[in-house]
Every structure is written in structure tokens, then in C-alpha cells.
Write a protein that holds these residues in place. Structure first.
Motif, short mmCIF file in Angstrom:
data_model
loop_
_atom_site.label_atom_id
_atom_site.label_comp_id
_atom_site.label_asym_id
_atom_site.label_seq_id
_atom_site.Cartn_x
_atom_site.Cartn_y
_atom_site.Cartn_z
N ILE A 1 0.84 -1.22 0.00
CA ILE A 1 0.00 0.00 0.00
C ILE A 1 0.87 1.25 0.00
N ASN A 2 2.03 1.16 0.62
CA ASN A 2 2.93 2.32 0.62
C ASN A 2 3.59 2.49 -0.75
N TYR A 3 4.14 1.43 -1.29
CA TYR A 3 4.81 1.52 -2.60
C TYR A 3 3.83 1.98 -3.68
N SER A 4 2.62 1.42 -3.68
CA SER A 4 1.67 1.77 -4.75
C SER A 4 1.14 3.20 -4.58
N SER A 5 1.29 3.77 -3.40
CA SER A 5 0.82 5.15 -3.20
C SER A 5 1.71 6.15 -3.95
N TYR A 6 2.88 5.73 -4.40
CA TYR A 6 3.75 6.62 -5.17
C TYR A 6 3.50 6.50 -6.68
N LEU A 7 2.45 5.76 -7.05
CA LEU A 7 2.08 5.69 -8.46
C LEU A 7 1.33 6.95 -8.85
N GLY A 8 1.40 7.29 -10.13
CA GLY A 8 0.60 8.40 -10.63
C GLY A 8 -0.84 7.95 -10.79
N LYS A 9 -1.72 8.94 -10.98
CA LYS A 9 -3.14 8.59 -11.06
C LYS A 9 -3.48 7.77 -12.30
N LYS A 10 -2.59 7.76 -13.29
CA LYS A 10 -2.87 7.02 -14.51
C LYS A 10 -2.00 5.77 -14.63
N ASP A 11 -1.21 5.48 -13.63
CA ASP A 11 -0.38 4.28 -13.68
C ASP A 11 -1.23 3.03 -13.50
N ASP A 12 -0.78 1.98 -14.15
CA ASP A 12 -1.52 0.72 -14.14
C ASP A 12 -1.23 -0.06 -12.86
N VAL A 13 -2.28 -0.42 -12.13
CA VAL A 13 -2.04 -1.25 -10.93
C VAL A 13 -2.29 -2.73 -11.21
N VAL A 14 -3.13 -3.03 -12.18
CA VAL A 14 -3.48 -4.43 -12.43
C VAL A 14 -2.30 -5.18 -13.04
N LEU A 15 -1.79 -4.64 -14.13
CA LEU A 15 -0.65 -5.29 -14.79
C LEU A 15 0.59 -5.28 -13.90
N SER A 16 0.83 -4.15 -13.24
CA SER A 16 2.02 -4.06 -12.39
C SER A 16 1.94 -5.05 -11.24
N GLY A 17 0.77 -5.16 -10.62
CA GLY A 17 0.59 -6.10 -9.51
C GLY A 17 0.80 -7.53 -9.96
N LEU A 18 0.24 -7.87 -11.12
CA LEU A 18 0.36 -9.24 -11.62
C LEU A 18 1.81 -9.54 -12.00
N THR A 19 2.49 -8.55 -12.57
CA THR A 19 3.89 -8.77 -12.96
C THR A 19 4.77 -8.99 -11.73
N ALA A 20 4.52 -8.19 -10.69
CA ALA A 20 5.31 -8.36 -9.46
C ALA A 20 5.07 -9.74 -8.84
N CYS A 21 3.81 -10.18 -8.84
CA CYS A 21 3.50 -11.52 -8.31
C CYS A 21 4.19 -12.60 -9.15
N SER A 22 4.14 -12.44 -10.48
CA SER A 22 4.75 -13.44 -11.36
C SER A 22 6.26 -13.51 -11.13
N MET A 23 6.86 -12.35 -10.92
CA MET A 23 8.31 -12.32 -10.71
C MET A 23 8.68 -13.02 -9.40
N ASN A 24 7.86 -12.80 -8.39
CA ASN A 24 8.09 -13.48 -7.12
C ASN A 24 7.97 -14.99 -7.29
#
Lengths: 651, 48
Positions: free
Chosen positions: A369-392
């Protein structure tokens, strides 16, 4: 807040945007009026802005000429087209739920009464891949390489992967998306710390107290994680110098580890084992130099360099393991991957799989929640979240699953399955590297990779607390870093001093790093599903998204995840917190609750946790008062007048 | 290693690598946010 409704003022058939504009002209706070009206004016074509502005001023002065055209009504037919089907204070231009995925990303919110349009964060991520690597770096740690293989081998081998992937899809990825969504939602409204995020998500400043665990967990985990990080650095350095090539005697490695960490005596590191103190201070300094540089220049830049380097180091070790004699490799991989289907009928397998996913992805940690709060209002959270999970998952399944246990089995046999995380990492693997050709080089690469994995995780634990100090008390970054450094160092010295049996570390890890993570994850799941609302959540998640989350995921988040987490939590407490009697031997095995009363170090550790919690609660209270006094929560008061459904959607 | 073990290993690793490749391809081939939306606010915020 308002004297009368918009319809009475002639705003017939008002769209959310027009209603918001009417509210803008009647808002009690000057700041709110300004922000609201500016948002609406910006969204109008230049030719209409003057009409709106004139009506706004006349309406405030009570001099509206009823014969003049009312822009609220005049523009309704054209402006409403974009707003139909959306509620006030949502993101009106976001795609409605259930709409099929669009190729173009959804537009950002424009008519929200919260000040999302005007807030520009001092800190933001520099690139899409940067935030993905930072979140993945936070999630990838020692557990991926040392805990996952052990859990798999003990719980059905290849069969463990079935409940593991089910848990990933049902629990892990949905919870990540929920945290990413709430974090960005609050971040674009000016709040990056957990107390602010919780207040915005729950629409009441009182919710900030619930966030105490979101500060406590990263802070306390950092205090002992930095010690483990220093062990990794120490091992890497000693492989580099050749001091850790101790031959094939497994006891030599156990003795080396005990001596390094001070397993037999309290205060060992401040006496004979003082070299470890140097590694701790180096690790501490590296962390604070990076965190001082900020989110983009510090964390993101380091992760962009560290994650690829970790992959290279791990691939080198993987190639070395897989090029050992083929019969041995086959036996080692079989030990890890051969499925034992009967394990699927054992509830412990499902519990272990869910727990592994839960801890591996760092959900309920206060970091996402802290890291994603530094995203811009138009940044993608769905793809970014899925990519981070996949990398893990790549680090865990593809690298951890192919390297650690197969290699240990090849040289040490089936007994390695019973080794704990530290036993496997710091006793078994050094023994393996000693017997492996070119073991010194691969030992160095392995522990250097673990050090990098640990440092990307520990950095993520500092940022939530620094963000809180910065925005709660208007401190500069160097002041908040120094303040946090002093608190963290005090905790680290506590852990380092009480090293006998690693009791302090183990107690903090259990109560904060395990028990409270469950609690915080449940709080966040309930907030997302029942307070923030899945309708709002679905809409917000898709702002700027390039992938579409299926609607059933929202239903899972609301109904399944809290129950699933609750069931795991109850089973976990039954297994670990309370004592139990062995059915075969009749021997009583004390739980963690029993240990509090019987061991003074354990009790001190628990009191330490309570003390830090109390301190954070006081700080959260003061910070909240500062925000209320400065009017930062003014937009929340607007929401207090509206009623909400049980899903959190505004009526 | 049994055939079952090999199957589970290949399927698990294949699934994870496929998912990661798809996500990374999407992330790395998308234009930067400010180009995609052409919004002056985003550009301003990046400059700060």
C-alpha cells in the motif's frame, strides 16, 4: 455542508459532475470549493468555462438571474453522456464494472470530489518496470529460496503445488490487487503512509488507528531482518576470502553458524563475535544510504540493478547444480518434485501452501500500500501487480524449487527435508558447496544473491515508516531517516544482544512477522471488501489498466478471502499459539503463549512489541490531529454526509 | 524422478515462466504513461 439540494437550485437531472460543481459552489471550506470548481472547470471546453464560472460566482452571492441560461442544465445533455452510470465521487470516466476489456486504458478520474486532480506527489516511481522490480524485490527474500522448498518437500512434494497455485489465484493475487488499488487511490489524494491510506480508504480519520500494525510490522521485522541480512553478507564475504571452505564435516558448519550468530551466549556479538557487529553496521549503513536517496533515486534504482543481478547469480548456481552427474540430479529433483497425492487429503498441506503464498507475496505487510501510493493517477495497478507476483513466483518456483533442496539432497540425503529455513540455508548449503566442484565461487554467488534479496526486502520495510514521519510531522527526509535509524538500531541491538537460542529473533518473527501479518491482512481484506467497497475498488483498479480483472475476483475479495484468511488464522493459532499434547507420546509441546510466561527473553520481546505499538499509536494520534488541523481530511468530511451501501458504494 | 514429478515440474515452471514473460512483454512494450495519456499533470509530476 449545503443549505439545500442541487435540484432546488435548478440543477435538474444533474449528472454527478454537475452535482459536484453545485457542491463546489456551496462547500463550507474555501479550499474544497476551489478544488472542486477547478476540477469541473478544467473538464469543460473553454467556451463553456466562462458560463460555469459566472454562475458559480452569482450563486455564491445569491444573485442568480433566473432568466439567464443555467449552464448546469444547458450542459447536462452533452456533459452527462460521459457520466451516465457513474456515482458521485467515483471515477466517472472509468469503465463501468462488467464491461469487456478495452484495448485503450481507461481514463483517469475527473469528477471526484477528493483532491486527486490537484495533488502532485513529491516522490513518484520513475518507470513502470521500476515499481514492478521494487515490489518484486520487496516480496523476494530468503523465504523464496529456503522456506518454499522445505515446505514443498514436507507436504507432498509435487502435490504441494496444487494447493499452492490455488492459494496464489484465490488469496495471493486478489489481495495484492486490493492493496495496490487502495494504495494508489490514497496516494493520488496526498497520503502515502498507512494511517493516511486507511483514513482515505475508510473515509474517516478514526480508521488511522487500525493502521498501527502496518507501521509496526515493517519496523519490527526490519529490526531482526537486518541481522539475517548481515549473516548473508558475512557468509558471502567469508566465501570470497575462502574462510568458509571447512571440508565435508557437517558439524563444522553448524559450529560456524552458532559462533557467527552467538547461538550459545547472550551478548556474544558484543564480545568475541564482534566481527558480526561490523557486518551489521555495514548493512545498516547501506540500507539508510539507499533509503535516504528516496523512492525513485534510491529504492527503484537499486532494485533495477539488484534484481537482474540476483537472476544472474541464481542462474549460475542453477547451471552448476543441473550439470552435476545426471543420476544425482534426477534423484535430487525427484525428491523435491515427485508428487505424493495422498498429501492432498491432509489439511496441513493446504494450510502450509496458503501460508507460503501469503508470506511469500508480502501481503498484509504494509509495504504494497505504501509503494503503490507513489504511483501516478494514470499508472496501471493491475498489470504491475500481476507482474510483481509473477516475478516473485519465478524466484520461488523456478529458482528456489530447482536449486536449494535438489542440491542439498544430492550431497546430504533425505534428512535435509527436516531442516528449518536457517538450517537449510546456513548449515546444509555451505556443506553442499564444500563438496561441489568450484564450491567457493558458487557459495559466494549464492550468499551474495541472498544478501541482495534481503536488502531489497529490508529497504521496503523502511519506506512505510519514513513516509509516515514525513507526512505526519512534516519532517524532511534526512530527519525522518535519522529518527527511524535510531529506533531501528535500538531494536536491532536488542535482537543481537539476546542471541542465545535466537529467542528474541524467533519471538519477534512469530508475533510480528507471522501472527500480526495475518491480523493486518484480515483488516485490509475487510476494509477493501466491506468499507472501501468492491464496486469502487473495481472501478479504481481499472483506471489506467491494460488488463481487466474478472468481476468474480471482486466477489472473492469480499466473501472468500476474509473467510479463507480467518480459517487459516484459526488453524495457525491452534497449531502454534496454544500448546498441544503429542498423540503418540503424550508429551506436552508448549505453544508460543506458554513461552511468554516461562522465558524472560521471550517476555521482554513481547513487552518490546507492546511498547513499540504504544509509541506508534501515540504518533498516529498526533499525526492525525496535525492532518485534521491542516485541513487535509476536509474532503473526507464531504463524504460523511453521504450514505453508503454495504459494499461501500455511495448512494 | 518419476514421470509424474517431471510433469508437475515442467507444468509449474512452464506456467510461471509463461505468465512472467507475458507480463514483462506487456510492461516493457507499453509507452510511458505521459506519452500514452499526453497529460501535462503527469509530465509535471515526473519533473518534480
Amino acid at each position: 455542508m449545503v443549505e439545500h439540494g442541487p435540484e432546488k437550485a435548478g440543477v435538474r437531472g444533474s449528472s454527478p459532475r454537475l452535482t459536484t460543481f453545485w457542491l463546489a459552489s456551496h462547500a463550507r471550506s474555501r479550499t474544497t470549493r476551489s478544488l472542486l470548481s477547478r476540477n469541473i472547470l478544467r473538464s469543460q471546453p473553454p467556451s463553456k468555462r466562462f458560463l460555469f464560472l459566472e454562475f458559480f460566482l452569482c450563486d455564491r452571492l445569491g444573485t442568480v438571474d433566473e432568466k439567464r441560461p443555467n449552464p448546469y442544465n444547458e450542459g447536462a445533455s452533452t456533459i452527462d453522456t460521459a457520466d451516465q452510470g457513474n456515482e458521485m465521487n467515483e471515477s466517472p470516466d472509468a469503465s463501468p464494472p462488467h464491461k469487456p476489456a478495452a484495448d485503450k486504458p481507461t481514463d483517469p478520474p475527473t469528477g471526484d470530489s477528493m483532491p486527486a486532480e490537484d495533488y502532485v506527489s513529491k516522490e513518484q516511481w520513475g518507470s513502470r518496470i521500476g515499481v514492478v522490480l521494487a515490489v518484486a524485490g520487496s516480496a523476494v527474500g530468503l523465504g523464496n529460496f529456503l522456506r518454499f522448498p522445505g515446505q514443498a518437500a514436507q507436504n507432498g512434494g509435487g502435490a504441494f503445488l496444487l494447493p499452492y497455485f490455488i492459494s496464489l489465484l484465490v488469496l495471493g493475487i486478489p489481495l495484492c490487487w486490493a492493496e495496490w488499488t487502495m494504495g494508489r487511490f490514497s496516494g493520488v489524494r496526498g497520503f502515502h503512509s498507512a494511517p493516511g491510506v486507511f483514513s482515505v480508504a475508510c473515509r474517516t480519520p478514526k480508521a488511522r488507528y487500525l493502521s498501527v500494525f502496518a507501521l509496526l510490522i515493517p519496523l519490527v521485522i526490519y529490526m531482526y531482518y537486518i541481522v539475517i541480512e548481515a549473516w548473508c553478507l558475512s557468509y558471502a564475504w567469508n566465501y570470497f576470502t575462502g574462510d568458509l571452505m571447512l571440508g565435508e564435516d557437517s558439524d563444522a558448519y553448524t559450529a560456524y553458524f552458532d559462533n557467527t550468530v552467538g547461538m550459545n551466549t547472550d551478548g556474544h556479538v558484543f564480545g568475541k563475535g564482534s566481527s558480526m557487529l561490523g557486518f551489521i553496521l555495514i548493512t545498516f549503513a547501506v540500507n539508510f544510504v539507499l533509503i535516504y536517496r528516496g523512492v525513485s533515486a534510491g529504492i527503484e534504482t537499486f532494485c533495477k540493478f539488484a534484481i537482474p543481478l540476483m537472476v544472474v547469480c541464481a542462474l549460475c548456481v542453477l547451471v552448476r547444480v543441473l550439470t552435476l552427474p545426471s543420476e544425482q540430479v534426477s534423484a535430487g529433483l525427484g525428491f523435491m518434485w515427485n508428487p505424493k497425492p495422498e498429501a492432498l487429503t491432509d489439511p496441513k498441506t493446504w494450510l502450509a501452501a496458503s501460508g507460503q503464498i501469503f508470506f511469500s507475496l508480502s501481503v498484509g505487510f504494509g509495504v504494497i500500500i505504501n509503494y503503490s501510493s507513489y504511483l501516478g493517477k494514470k499508472d496501471d495497478v493491475v498489470l504491475s501487480g500481476l507482474t510483481a507476483c509473477s516475478m516473485n513466483e519465478f524466484f520461488e518456483v523456478c529458482l528456489g524449487g530447482l536449486i536449494t533442496l535438489p542440491a542439498a539432497f544430492i550431497f546430504l540425503g533425505a534428512s535435509v527435508a527436516s531442516f528449518g529455513t536457517f538450517g537449510l540455508g546456513f548449515n546444509a548449503l555451505p556443506n553442499v558447496f564444500a563438496q561441489m566442484p568450484a564450491g567457493q565461487l558458487f557459495g559466494f554467488l549464492w550468499f551474495f544473491m541472498l544478501f541482495l534479496a534481503a536488502i531489497t526486502s529490508s529497504l521496503s520495510m523502511l519506506q512505510p515508516v519514513i513516509a509516515f514521519f514525513e507526512e505526519g510531522f512534516a519532517l524532511e527526509r534526512h530527519v525522518s531517516s535519522t529518527f527511524l535509524g535510531m529506533i531501528a538500531l535500538a531494536g536491532t541491538f536488542f535482537v543481537v544482544y539476546f542471541s542465545k537460542g535466537l529467542k528474541a529473533l524467533d519471538t519477534l518473527d512469530f508475533w510480528v512477522g507471522t501472527f500480526l501479518i495475518f491480523v493486518l491482512a484480515m483488516i485490509q481484506a475487510v476494509i477493501y471488501g466491506w468499507v472501501f467497497g468492491i464496486v469502487r475498488g473495481e472501478r479504481e483498479a481499472h483506471v489506467g489498466a491494460h488488463l481487466r480483472i474478472p468481476h468474480f475476483v471482486q466477489l472473492i475479495l469480499k466473501y472468500v478471502v476474509p473467510v479463507y484468511l480467518g480459517a487459516i488464522f484459526v488453524a495457525f493459532c491452534y497449531q502454534n499459539v496454544l500448546g498441544s499434547t503429542d498423540a503418540e507420546t503424550g508429551e506436552y509441546k508448549p505453544g508460543y503463549l506458554d513461552n511468554i510466561m516461562s522465558d524472560s527473553v521471550v517476555m521482554m520481546s513481547v513487552l518490546f512489541i507492546i511498547g513499540v505499538t504504544a509509541m506508534l499509536l501515540v504518533l498516529i494520534h498526533i499525526a492525525g490531529n496535525n492532518w485534521i488541523r491542516d485541513g487535509k481530511f476536509a474532503f473526507l468530511e464531504e463524504h460523511d454526509t453521504g450514505s453508503t451501501t454495504d459494499s461501500g458504494e455511495e448512494l | 524422478m518419476t514421470a509424474g514429478g517431471l510433469s508437475v515440474m515442467v507444468l509449474s515452471i512452464g506456467a510461471v515462466i509463461s505468465m512472467l514473460s507475458f507480463c514483462l512483454y506487456k510492461v516493457l512494450t507499453l509507452p510511458p504513461v505521459e506519452e500514452e495519456f499526453g497529460d501535462e499533470d503527469t509530465e509535471k509530476s515526473k519533473e518534480l
